[in-house]
Design an enzyme around this catalytic site. Sequence first.
Site, PDB file in Angstrom:
ATOM      1  N   ASP A 121       0.841  -1.194   0.000  1.00  0.00           N
ATOM      2  CA  ASP A 121       0.000   0.000   0.000  1.00  0.00           C
ATOM      3  C   ASP A 121       0.886   1.257   0.000  1.00  0.00           C
ATOM      4  O   ASP A 121       2.053   1.206   0.389  1.00  0.00           O
ATOM      5  CB  ASP A 121      -0.883   0.038   1.253  1.00  0.00           C
ATOM      6  CG  ASP A 121      -1.832  -1.144   1.290  1.00  0.00           C
ATOM      7  OD1 ASP A 121      -2.189  -1.657   0.224  1.00  0.00           O
ATOM      8  OD2 ASP A 121      -2.202  -1.544   2.416  1.00  0.00           O
ATOM      9  N   LYS A 122       0.282   2.375  -0.368  1.00  0.00           N
ATOM     10  CA  LYS A 122       1.043   3.627  -0.433  1.00  0.00           C
ATOM     11  C   LYS A 122       1.715   3.934   0.910  1.00  0.00           C
ATOM     12  O   LYS A 122       2.863   4.390   0.965  1.00  0.00           O
ATOM     13  CB  LYS A 122       0.098   4.763  -0.827  1.00  0.00           C
ATOM     14  CG  LYS A 122       0.801   6.060  -1.085  1.00  0.00           C
ATOM     15  CD  LYS A 122      -0.158   7.127  -1.573  1.00  0.00           C
ATOM     16  CE  LYS A 122       0.559   8.462  -1.641  1.00  0.00           C
ATOM     17  NZ  LYS A 122      -0.354   9.575  -1.878  1.00  0.00           N
TER      18      LYS A 122
END
Length: 238
Positions: free
Chosen positions: A104-105
């Site tokens: 994920d970011k």
Amino acid sequence: MERLDKLLAATGRWSRREVKQLVRQGQVLVNGVPAASAEEKYDPASAAFTVCGQPLTLRRHTYVLLHKPAGVLTATEDRRQPTVLELLPPELRRIDLAPVGRLDKDTEGLLLLTNDGELTHRLLSPRYHVDKRYLARVDGDLSPADVSAFAAGMTLPDGLVCLPAGLELLPQPRTCIVTLREGKFHQVKRMLAACGAPVLYLKRLSMGPLALPDDLPPGAYRLLTDEEISALYRVCAM
Ligand code: URA
């Protein structure tokens, strides 16, 4: 047969311009003899290359280990946000590298990028039992009952049935290590949230035999060593 500068630049270690310079300096030997020109064509299957005194194994594929920092997308391109590929130098952006799975970011840690499609497929397939380990800090108290639920294979409130997974509670409060053999969307976050412990911080520590090196700061990368590539091939039965 392929041009020497193209062959060596495809390893991701040098740009074509650097290869030309090394050839001019007599630092590139082919079959023990200094290469006369970077444009000369060779068969990589039969020629032996030495660069700056080091024998070079030419591979069809390239394998990059990146310490993904938070705030960067696991993608090869995006119109608005910075991507992991932008953390690599131009010579590594031109050879079709793709991330092996997604972080994920806001997740940090080990991210492998390669253009070896078969290895990518096997590393992500639960069939080959390649464990991914994550360090998580959470906002909630985990208990031995949660460890058992992970080990039994959880069914999440949204119906996702998870394979048996590892949950290790660390001595630091609200900190744990999660070990998964699969990588469904936001899986670590969803599993821990289902235990009443939403994730505050997440970092991938390892993928199979590949561990995030202590001396690789966030945002930095290095090529895998021959030993690391062989170890990945072994766990993937390749
Ligand atoms: N699981 C998650 O929830 N996020 C990641 O980035 C990786 C695994």
